[in-house]
Design a protein around this motif. Sequence first.
Motif, PDB file in Angstrom:
ATOM      1  N   VAL A  78       0.848  -1.187   0.000  1.00 14.41           N
ATOM      2  CA  VAL A  78       0.000   0.000   0.000  1.00 14.41           C
ATOM      3  C   VAL A  78       0.887   1.242   0.000  1.00 14.41           C
ATOM      4  N   GLU A  79       0.585   2.177  -0.884  1.00 16.39           N
ATOM      5  CA  GLU A  79       1.359   3.408  -0.942  1.00 16.39           C
ATOM      6  C   GLU A  79       0.874   4.374   0.124  1.00 16.39           C
ATOM      7  N   HIS A  80       1.804   5.027   0.770  1.00 21.49           N
ATOM      8  CA  HIS A  80       1.446   6.028   1.775  1.00 21.49           C
ATOM      9  C   HIS A  80       1.432   7.403   1.123  1.00 21.49           C
ATOM     10  N   HIS A  81       0.401   8.160   1.402  1.00 19.59           N
ATOM     11  CA  HIS A  81       0.287   9.505   0.795  1.00 19.59           C
ATOM     12  C   HIS A  81       0.805  10.547   1.749  1.00 19.59           C
TER      13      HIS A  81
END
Length: 60
Positions: A57-60
């Motif tokens: 999951v990419e962290h924003h």
Amino acid sequence: MKFFWTFFWTFLLVHMATYVVSSMQGNAYDFASGSLLAVVATVIIIVIANVIPNDPVEHH
């Protein structure tokens, strides 16, 4: 190897649940129905595990 352990634990847990439920209902324990449910549950667990994405999951 993960398929074996999935089947092993599913087999044990489904048989335990089958025994408890049949005892609570006053019915006789049926090994064949527990085994069939264990195989079906194992297939469902393996299919669900393969369908769920494993991407980070990419962290924003």
